[in-house]
Design a protein around this motif. Structure first.
Motif, PDB file in Angstrom:
ATOM      1  N   LYS A 100       0.625  -1.539   0.206  1.00 58.30           N
ATOM      2  CA  LYS A 100       0.161   0.171  -0.548  1.00 58.30           C
ATOM      3  C   LYS A 100       0.491   1.274  -0.040  1.00 58.30           C
ATOM      4  CE  LYS A 100      -4.075  -2.466   0.085  1.00 58.30           C
ATOM      5  NZ  LYS A 100      -4.709  -2.035  -0.745  1.00 58.30           N
ATOM      6  N   ASN A 101       1.931   0.839   1.006  1.00 58.43           N
ATOM      7  CA  ASN A 101       2.717   2.576   0.806  1.00 58.43           C
ATOM      8  C   ASN A 101       3.816   2.824  -0.597  1.00 58.43           C
ATOM      9  OD1 ASN A 101       2.386   2.973   3.938  1.00 58.43           O
ATOM     10  ND2 ASN A 101       4.657   1.647   4.330  1.00 58.43           N
ATOM     11  N   VAL A 102       3.587   1.495  -1.338  1.00 59.48           N
ATOM     12  CA  VAL A 102       4.532   1.693  -2.759  1.00 59.48           C
ATOM     13  C   VAL A 102       3.934   2.268  -3.554  1.00 59.48           C
ATOM     14  CG1 VAL A 102       5.141   0.547  -4.461  1.00 59.48           C
ATOM     15  CG2 VAL A 102       6.466   0.042  -2.298  1.00 59.48           C
ATOM     16  N   GLU A 103       2.047   1.596  -3.489  1.00 58.77           N
ATOM     17  CA  GLU A 103       1.240   2.228  -4.534  1.00 58.77           C
ATOM     18  C   GLU A 103       1.074   3.420  -4.344  1.00 58.77           C
ATOM     19  OE1 GLU A 103      -1.697  -1.021  -5.825  1.00 58.77           O
ATOM     20  OE2 GLU A 103      -1.933  -0.305  -3.419  1.00 58.77           O
ATOM     21  N   ARG A 104       1.091   4.580  -3.259  1.00 55.10           N
ATOM     22  CA  ARG A 104       0.989   6.158  -2.530  1.00 55.10           C
ATOM     23  C   ARG A 104       2.009   6.212  -3.050  1.00 55.10           C
ATOM     24  NH1 ARG A 104       1.610   6.193   3.784  1.00 55.10           N
ATOM     25  NH2 ARG A 104       3.263   6.190   2.705  1.00 55.10           N
ATOM     26  N   THR A 105       3.321   6.358  -2.808  1.00 51.77           N
ATOM     27  CA  THR A 105       4.521   6.680  -3.263  1.00 51.77           C
ATOM     28  C   THR A 105       4.141   6.509  -4.876  1.00 51.77           C
ATOM     29  OG1 THR A 105       6.206   5.719  -1.382  1.00 51.77           O
ATOM     30  CG2 THR A 105       6.848   6.613  -2.598  1.00 51.77           C
ATOM     31  N   VAL A 106       3.991   5.765  -5.273  1.00 53.50           N
ATOM     32  CA  VAL A 106       3.969   6.582  -7.200  1.00 53.50           C
ATOM     33  C   VAL A 106       3.261   7.140  -6.695  1.00 53.50           C
ATOM     34  CG1 VAL A 106       3.429   5.054  -9.214  1.00 53.50           C
ATOM     35  CG2 VAL A 106       4.669   4.304  -7.281  1.00 53.50           C
ATOM     36  N   GLY A 107       2.010   7.294  -6.722  1.00 53.16           N
ATOM     37  CA  GLY A 107       0.597   8.080  -6.609  1.00 53.16           C
ATOM     38  C   GLY A 107       0.965   9.528  -6.378  1.00 53.16           C
ATOM     39  N   SER A 108       1.855   9.605  -5.478  1.00 51.58           N
ATOM     40  CA  SER A 108       2.792  10.753  -4.719  1.00 51.58           C
ATOM     41  C   SER A 108       3.341  11.361  -6.107  1.00 51.58           C
ATOM     42  CB  SER A 108       3.234  10.925  -3.286  1.00 51.58           C
ATOM     43  OG  SER A 108       2.318  10.584  -2.311  1.00 51.58           O
ATOM     44  N   ALA A 109       4.228  10.401  -5.992  1.00 49.87           N
ATOM     45  CA  ALA A 109       5.254  10.994  -7.134  1.00 49.87           C
ATOM     46  C   ALA A 109       4.953  11.294  -8.001  1.00 49.87           C
ATOM     47  CB  ALA A 109       6.343   9.924  -7.299  1.00 49.87           C
ATOM     48  N   TYR A 110       3.975  11.060  -9.316  1.00 49.56           N
ATOM     49  CA  TYR A 110       3.239  11.444 -10.406  1.00 49.56           C
ATOM     50  C   TYR A 110       2.752  12.950  -9.862  1.00 49.56           C
ATOM     51  CZ  TYR A 110       4.236   7.785 -13.925  1.00 49.56           C
ATOM     52  OH  TYR A 110       4.690   7.212 -14.616  1.00 49.56           O
ATOM     53  N   ALA A 111       2.592  12.806  -8.942  1.00 50.12           N
ATOM     54  CA  ALA A 111       1.651  14.381  -8.582  1.00 50.12           C
ATOM     55  C   ALA A 111       2.326  15.147  -7.967  1.00 50.12           C
ATOM     56  CB  ALA A 111       0.689  13.706  -7.422  1.00 50.12           C
ATOM     57  N   SER A 112       4.097  14.812  -7.343  1.00 50.69           N
ATOM     58  CA  SER A 112       4.665  15.396  -7.801  1.00 50.69           C
ATOM     59  C   SER A 112       5.509  16.230  -8.859  1.00 50.69           C
ATOM     60  CB  SER A 112       5.892  15.346  -6.348  1.00 50.69           C
ATOM     61  OG  SER A 112       6.034  14.774  -5.278  1.00 50.69           O
ATOM     62  N   LEU A 113       5.221  15.227  -9.767  1.00 57.72           N
ATOM     63  CA  LEU A 113       5.980  15.665 -11.057  1.00 57.72           C
ATOM     64  C   LEU A 113       5.490  16.402 -12.258  1.00 57.72           C
ATOM     65  CD1 LEU A 113       7.916  15.258 -13.440  1.00 57.72           C
ATOM     66  CD2 LEU A 113       6.854  13.336 -13.728  1.00 57.72           C
ATOM     67  N   ARG A 114       3.749  16.583 -11.312  1.00 58.16           N
ATOM     68  CA  ARG A 114       2.640  17.201 -12.758  1.00 58.16           C
ATOM     69  C   ARG A 114       2.309  18.908 -11.765  1.00 58.16           C
ATOM     70  NH1 ARG A 114      -0.564  11.788 -12.378  1.00 58.16           N
ATOM     71  NH2 ARG A 114      -1.543  12.976 -11.141  1.00 58.16           N
TER      72      ARG A 114
ATOM     73  N   ASP B   6      12.798  21.188  -9.668  1.00 57.95           N
ATOM     74  CA  ASP B   6      12.019  20.099  -8.803  1.00 57.95           C
ATOM     75  C   ASP B   6      11.212  18.930 -10.193  1.00 57.95           C
ATOM     76  OD1 ASP B   6      12.608  21.488  -6.540  1.00 57.95           O
ATOM     77  OD2 ASP B   6      10.597  22.790  -6.934  1.00 57.95           O
ATOM     78  N   GLN B   7      10.961  20.166 -11.024  1.00 55.67           N
ATOM     79  CA  GLN B   7      11.120  18.772 -12.010  1.00 55.67           C
ATOM     80  C   GLN B   7      11.585  17.536 -12.397  1.00 55.67           C
ATOM     81  OE1 GLN B   7       8.815  19.521 -16.690  1.00 55.67           O
ATOM     82  NE2 GLN B   7      10.494  19.435 -16.184  1.00 55.67           N
ATOM     83  N   THR B   8      13.036  18.202 -12.127  1.00 55.56           N
ATOM     84  CA  THR B   8      14.217  16.674 -12.788  1.00 55.56           C
ATOM     85  C   THR B   8      13.950  16.283 -11.663  1.00 55.56           C
ATOM     86  OG1 THR B   8      15.386  18.093 -14.010  1.00 55.56           O
ATOM     87  CG2 THR B   8      16.509  16.042 -13.559  1.00 55.56           C
ATOM     88  N   VAL B   9      14.024  16.478 -10.318  1.00 51.82           N
ATOM     89  CA  VAL B   9      14.205  15.636  -9.054  1.00 51.82           C
ATOM     90  C   VAL B   9      12.930  14.724  -9.349  1.00 51.82           C
ATOM     91  CG1 VAL B   9      14.768  15.484  -6.749  1.00 51.82           C
ATOM     92  CG2 VAL B   9      16.126  17.232  -7.845  1.00 51.82           C
ATOM     93  N   ALA B  10      11.858  15.252  -9.234  1.00 54.53           N
ATOM     94  CA  ALA B  10      10.388  14.311  -9.742  1.00 54.53           C
ATOM     95  C   ALA B  10      10.695  13.546 -10.319  1.00 54.53           C
ATOM     96  CB  ALA B  10       8.839  15.258  -9.916  1.00 54.53           C
ATOM     97  N   ALA B  11      11.102  13.602 -11.292  1.00 55.63           N
ATOM     98  CA  ALA B  11      10.972  11.928 -12.579  1.00 55.63           C
ATOM     99  C   ALA B  11      12.212  11.369 -12.076  1.00 55.63           C
ATOM    100  CB  ALA B  11      11.603  12.647 -13.893  1.00 55.63           C
ATOM    101  N   TYR B  12      12.979  11.661 -11.372  1.00 53.64           N
ATOM    102  CA  TYR B  12      13.828  10.608 -11.156  1.00 53.64           C
ATOM    103  C   TYR B  12      13.076   9.436  -9.438  1.00 53.64           C
ATOM    104  CZ  TYR B  12      17.741  11.754 -14.296  1.00 53.64           C
ATOM    105  OH  TYR B  12      18.220  11.482 -15.294  1.00 53.64           O
ATOM    106  N   ALA B  13      12.601  10.960  -8.860  1.00 51.04           N
ATOM    107  CA  ALA B  13      11.838  10.089  -7.219  1.00 51.04           C
ATOM    108  C   ALA B  13      10.303   8.695  -8.083  1.00 51.04           C
ATOM    109  CB  ALA B  13      10.747  11.440  -6.771  1.00 51.04           C
ATOM    110  N   VAL B  14       9.752   9.424  -9.084  1.00 48.17           N
ATOM    111  CA  VAL B  14       9.175   8.161  -9.828  1.00 48.17           C
ATOM    112  C   VAL B  14      10.312   7.335 -10.399  1.00 48.17           C
ATOM    113  CG1 VAL B  14       8.056   7.813 -12.159  1.00 48.17           C
ATOM    114  CG2 VAL B  14       7.239  10.310 -10.517  1.00 48.17           C
TER     115      VAL B  14
END
Length: 481
Positions: free
Chosen positions: A351-365, A422-430
């Motif tokens: 569940k945490n991994v799914e949440r992290t993925v969703g949060s990473a995409y939100a940060s990227l957007r 922030d965009q670059t860091v967020a992409a690598y966070a994804v």
């Protein structure tokens, strides 16, 4: 690129000293490669993995016969009291005369024994111990991948932080220069009576503020450079901005599915669950009897005489628990509890991994939207600043109006710099959230660490063999022997 392993490499990196810099500019890929090669955290966890590999070798050894020897040299001494008769012919019907006397005695013996033993049945616990050790190795490998992701993500953050700090310093310096020109212009206009002393004071105050901000930006850059050196291995020089973003899964749903399959944290927990399942069976096997075959052969020698003996024995021993105060049942229940806890941990981690993925995409957007809006903001602020400054030369605007417009333009440019970072860091966070921030997935030009190489060398528990010599060679190459 041909696949290479860490065992064959000899690192030839030259690290920059405090007052030296690399000769060439550095890209993000080269910075990530340097961080991967020089990371002490990766070296530490590779050593942890090698230790886990040795657990497999020890589990294999428990399935084999045990051959040992023992030797003893003993000297016994003491005295005994006995009746000693006097010499001569005793009279008929009269006991011989004599006396009770103490007599000393010493004996020196030596023995040597060769002992062979093997457990032929233990409820299956030894085989299950091997399987549990192997699952632990796989879990540790996944943990190493997770550490690798952390190292590379820290490298991306350090690289982009230096880029942010460098561009901010350049922006602040330019701001000081522009406000300095405005101050000179305000003083000239004051001399001819076009503006008041208030306009000059406002420009002076804004210049002092700009210089203070420049000092803060230079301090942030110095801190970012030190962080960069700690993470990457040398000081930055002429960092080249990334040409684009890494390839990412097209949809959030696809990224979540990929993360649930491949994320190293989940892989580690799956193997931990498997190991805990085996641990329950091992605990249950402790209630089973143990059958052991034992053979001995030895020689006993007595130095004080010619007596000696040699021979051996072969025996089969069976033992098992009858009553141990409930300890064995408690161990089984404890193993079950640990198994249930690991299963629950795996569920929660998913569940945490799914949440992290969703949060990473939100940060990227968010970063992408911010980059678009700040681009428009910079364009509009530049037009406004140029117009207000021109109007000020015609007397339609005050110096304060020009300074305010300059500040708005500065804020817009700073926001755009942060949005780019922030965009670059967020992409690598994804990438990290789906388990793809690794040297292999990024195709970094680095010697790859092959975790199976050491495992294959030790899994059969070599002692004195060509395989053992190969293992020693590997350790020497690693600098561990």
């Amino acid at each position: 690129m041909a696949r290479r392993t860490v065992f064959g490499m000899v690192a030839g990196l030259c690290f920059a000293a405090a007052n030296t810099v690399p000769a060439a500019a550095e890209t993000l890929a080269s910075a990530l490669s340097s961080a991967y090669v020089t990371s002490g955290l990766l070296d530490q966890n590779r050593a942890v993995l090698r230790a886990a590999d040795e657990d497999v070798a020890q589990a294999v050894a428990s399935l084999r016969p045990v051959l040992s020897w023992s030797g003893t040299v003993a000297r016994s001494y003491g005295s005994s009291r006995s009746y000693v008769s006097s010499p001569g012919q005793p009279l008929l019907g009269v006991p011989p005369s004599g006396d009770w006397q103490w007599q000393a005695s010493t004996t020196t013996t030596a023995s040597i024994d060769l002992i062979a033993s093997m457990t032929v049945y233990a409820g299956g616990s030894r085989v299950m111990g091997f399987n549990a050790a192997r699952e632990a190795v796989l879990a540790t490998r996944a943990a190493l991948v997770a550490v690798e992701q952390d190292v590379l993500y820290d490298a991306v953050s350090a690289f982009m932080d230096v880029r942010r700090a460098t561009e901010t310093v350049m922006l602040r310096r330019n701001n000081v220069r522009v406000i300095g020109e405005e101050l000179r212009a305000a003083r000239d206009r004051f001399e001819v009576g076009e503006v008041t002393r208030t306009d000059v004071a406002a420009a002076e105050a804004r210049l002092a503020e700009a210089r203070s901000a420049l000092a803060g930006a230079e301090g942030d850059l110095a801190i970012s450079r030190e962080t960069y050196k700690s993470v990457i291995g040398h000081y930055p020089n002429g960092l080249v901005p990334p040409s684009g973003l890494p390839r990412l899964p097209a949809t959030v749903e696809g990224a979540k599915a990929q993360a649930l399959r491949n994320h190293p944290n989940l892989t580690q927990l799956r193997h931990s669950v498997a190991a805990n399942d085996i641990s329950v069976k091992i605990a249950e096997a402790q209630m089973e009897p143990t059958v052991t075959v034992r053979g001995t052969w030895g020689v006993d020698e007595t130095f004080d005489s010619r007596s000696a003996s040699r021979g051996g024995t072969v025996s089969i021993g069976v033992d098992g628990p009858i009553y141990q105060g409930g300890a064995l049942s408690s161990a089984v229940r404890q193993a079950m509890a640990n198994r249930d806890a690991s299963r629950a941990q795996l569920y929660t981690a998913g569940k945490n991994v799914e949440r992290t993925v969703g949060s990473a995409y939100a940060s990227l957007r968010i970063a992408q939207a911010s980059l678009t809006s700040t681009g428009e903001q910079v364009r509009a602020a530049q037009v406004a600043f140029n117009g207000i400054r021109e109007e000020a030369t015609l007397g339609a605007r005050t110096t304060l109006d020009v300074l305010d417009a300059e500040q708005e333009l500065l804020d817009a440019r700073a926001a755009r710099i942060s949005a780019q970072v922030d965009q670059t860091v967020a992409a690598y966070a994804v990438l990290a959230s789906v388990g793809q921030l690794t040297a292999e997935a990024l195709a970094l030009d680095v010697p790859r660490y092959d975790p199976s190489e050491y495992y294959n060398l030790v899994k059969t528990a070599p002692v004195r063999s060509q395989q053992g010599e190969d293992l020693n060679r590997v350790l020497r190459a690693l600098g561990k022997n």
